[in-house]
Design a protein around this motif. Structure first.
Motif, short mmCIF file in Angstrom:
data_model
loop_
_atom_site.label_atom_id
_atom_site.label_comp_id
_atom_site.label_asym_id
_atom_site.label_seq_id
_atom_site.Cartn_x
_atom_site.Cartn_y
_atom_site.Cartn_z
N ASP A 73 -0.98 1.18 -1.04
CA ASP A 73 -1.66 0.26 -0.14
C ASP A 73 -2.10 0.96 1.14
O ASP A 73 -3.20 0.71 1.66
CB ASP A 73 -0.78 -0.94 0.19
N GLY A 114 9.97 0.74 4.30
CA GLY A 114 8.57 0.69 4.69
C GLY A 114 8.18 1.68 5.76
O GLY A 114 7.11 1.56 6.37
N ALA A 169 5.17 7.08 4.15
CA ALA A 169 3.93 6.96 3.38
C ALA A 169 3.93 7.87 2.16
O ALA A 169 3.40 7.50 1.10
CB ALA A 169 2.74 7.29 4.26
N PHE A 207 11.98 5.09 2.84
CA PHE A 207 10.79 4.65 2.11
C PHE A 207 10.90 3.17 1.76
O PHE A 207 9.94 2.41 1.93
CB PHE A 207 10.61 5.49 0.85
N TYR A 267 4.03 7.84 -3.23
CA TYR A 267 3.30 7.45 -2.03
C TYR A 267 2.95 5.97 -2.04
O TYR A 267 2.99 5.30 -3.07
CB TYR A 267 2.03 8.30 -1.88
N ARG A 268 2.59 5.47 -0.86
CA ARG A 268 2.22 4.07 -0.69
C ARG A 268 0.75 3.89 -1.01
O ARG A 268 -0.13 4.28 -0.24
CB ARG A 268 2.52 3.65 0.74
N LEU A 305 7.41 -3.98 -2.08
CA LEU A 305 6.75 -2.73 -2.45
C LEU A 305 6.16 -2.78 -3.85
O LEU A 305 5.45 -1.85 -4.25
CB LEU A 305 7.73 -1.56 -2.35
N LYS A 333 2.69 -1.42 -4.84
CA LYS A 333 2.25 -0.63 -3.69
C LYS A 333 2.75 0.81 -3.74
O LYS A 333 2.68 1.52 -2.74
CB LYS A 333 2.72 -1.29 -2.39
N ILE A 334 3.26 1.23 -4.89
CA ILE A 334 3.79 2.58 -5.03
C ILE A 334 3.03 3.33 -6.11
O ILE A 334 2.80 2.81 -7.21
CB ILE A 334 5.30 2.56 -5.39
#
Length: 434
Positions: free
Chosen positions: A164, A271, A274, A268, A161-162, A293, A296-297
């Motif tokens: 951020d 971007g 999520a 993914f 998942y993201r 990314l 951010k993962i």
């Protein structure tokens, strides 16, 4: 086709030291003595296509084991795409290698064909090794009560998942199915253009965690007769939840109905996603595809319906010994060397997968890396295996599960009808006589 000649010895001192080093002495201790390999040769097939250039690794093996026995090993790299045909041709002609890397779904097929050597006596002869095998890989390598595939390395799917996006919305990694829906609703409300949790219709292994997470089964074997459980009430509950992420909650897209896992990863990395299910081997590739990314993962285990861990299919390989070998003890020495201790950890590190023994995963399990620890926990505590049947390949070839998913996602069938049809087809294929 790339071929290399290596000198190999039995485990002896090198492997014993490697095992002690990998887990502070808690790993299985070698209980079989060194094998005299002088003047003997092993033929080994290792798959090529997903693994990195292993030249340096093979050189290290050569130096360590030439000193021990001087036995010669001829390692031949075989392309994954050609491997199954190569194996079946070799089995028919009696020209199989001594040892080979075998995909987990092939092991029961080759065992059923009578081509593989039972490994039970070797496993039992190594103190603590039997209990050290990663459960899902052990299950996948066991056929008719006997182990035919020694766990080598594996990967597993978890939630990626993201971070951020989650941080911005004050969300935490989901630990239940309700959490997934709540997080998805928040993401959808904040950014309608982002897919909160897309559901790919052509990604079979992403379906089974929801079946298991609800308490269902793919198929069970009773006295040699298989029965699919895809249409049981519990399995239907899991599949209903998973497909509802798309059809009810709107976390996916119509285009995802035909997506494969590669399509999901592309979305993914662009971007647009999520949350998703993805393999432990993919985060670095996602960042490579989109450097923005980095950092951010995150990853989290797949939750069961009410929490805990839903099993996830282990993908990976065994090392198997073919029964045509003239040197079974030496073949086992090579197999053990490759699958335990420091060499197993080094190979796993190079490939981005995990070792097949729990003791070699100590570092991964204690890691604070958000892209390592959750996958390691998923593998050890929540690793699953597809039905260990020589006919499961026929189920995959027929695309039974993918067809079921696509019929639900496209609205052609409801869950009850689609799962009933899939269960019948799966049961028929699993019981098909050769």
């Amino acid at each position: 086709m790339h071929k290399r000649i290596l000198s190999v010895a039995a485990l002896g001192v090198v492997a014993t030291l490697g095992l002690a080093a990998c887990s502070g002495g808690s790993a299985p201790a070698a209980s079989n003595g060194p094998v005299d390999g002088k003047g003997k040769t092993l033929n080994v097939w290792i798959m090529k296509g997903t693994n990195p250039d292993a030249t340096a690794f093979y050189d290290k093996v050569e130096k360590a084991f030439t000193k021990e026995t001087g036995a010669t090993v001829k390692i031949e790299e075989v392309q994954w795409a050609d491997a199954h045909d190569r194996f079946t041709t070799a089995m028919a002609g009696g020209t199989t290698p001594d040892v080979a890397e075998v995909g987990t779904t092939w092991t029961p097929e080759f065992a059923d064909a009578g081509a593989l050597l039972e490994l039970d006596k070797y496993i039992d002869g190594e103190k603590g090794l039997k209990d050290d095998l990663v459960a899902g890989l052990k299950t996948a390598g066991t056929y008719d009560g006997h182990l035919y595939g020694m766990p080598w390395y594996a990967g597993v799917r978890s939630i990626v998942y993201r971070t951020d996006v989650f941080d911005k919305l004050g969300l935490k990694a989901p630990t239940s199915w309700d959490d997934i829906v709540k997080a998805g609703d928040a993401i959808k409300a904040a950014d309608p253009n982002m897919l909160a949790f897309p559901v790919p219709g052509a990604a079979e292994f992403q379906v089974y965690p929801w079946v298991w997470g609800a308490g269902g089964e793919i198929a069970t074997d009773k006295k040699g007769t298989w029965t699919s459980g895809m249409d049981s009430a519990k399995s239907q509950e899991g599949i209903q939840f998973y497909t509802d992420l798309a059809t009810k909650h709107g976390f996916s897209s119509a285009g995802a109905t035909t997506w494969k896992e590669t399509d999901l990863k592309d979305a993914f990395s662009q971007g647009n996603v999520a949350m998703m299910l993805s393999g432990s081997w993919t985060p670095n590739a996602l960042i490579q595809a989109n450097p923005d990314l980095k950092g951010k993962i995150g990853a989290a285990v797949i939750p069961g319906k009410d929490g805990g861990i839903a099993p996830s299919v282990l993908g990976g390989s065994h090392l198997s010994i073919f029964n045509t070998t003239k040197n079974p003890d030496l073949a086992w020495a090579f197999t053990k060397m490759m699958t335990t201790g420091d060499l197993a950890k080094e190979w796993a590190s190079q490939t981005g997968y995990f070792p097949g023994v729990q003791s070699a995963m100590k570092d991964a399990l204690s890691s604070t890396d958000p892209l390592v620890a959750p996958f390691a926990k998923q593998m050890v505590d929540g690793g699953g295996s597809v039905p260990v049947s020589p006919n499961f390949g026929a189920v995959q070839a027929k695309k039974t599960t993918n067809s079921m998913m696509q019929s639900i996602l496209s609205g052609q069938k409801d869950v009850a009808t689609a799962t009933k049809d899939a269960a019948k087809e799966m049961t028929d294929l699993l019981n098909q006589k050769k």
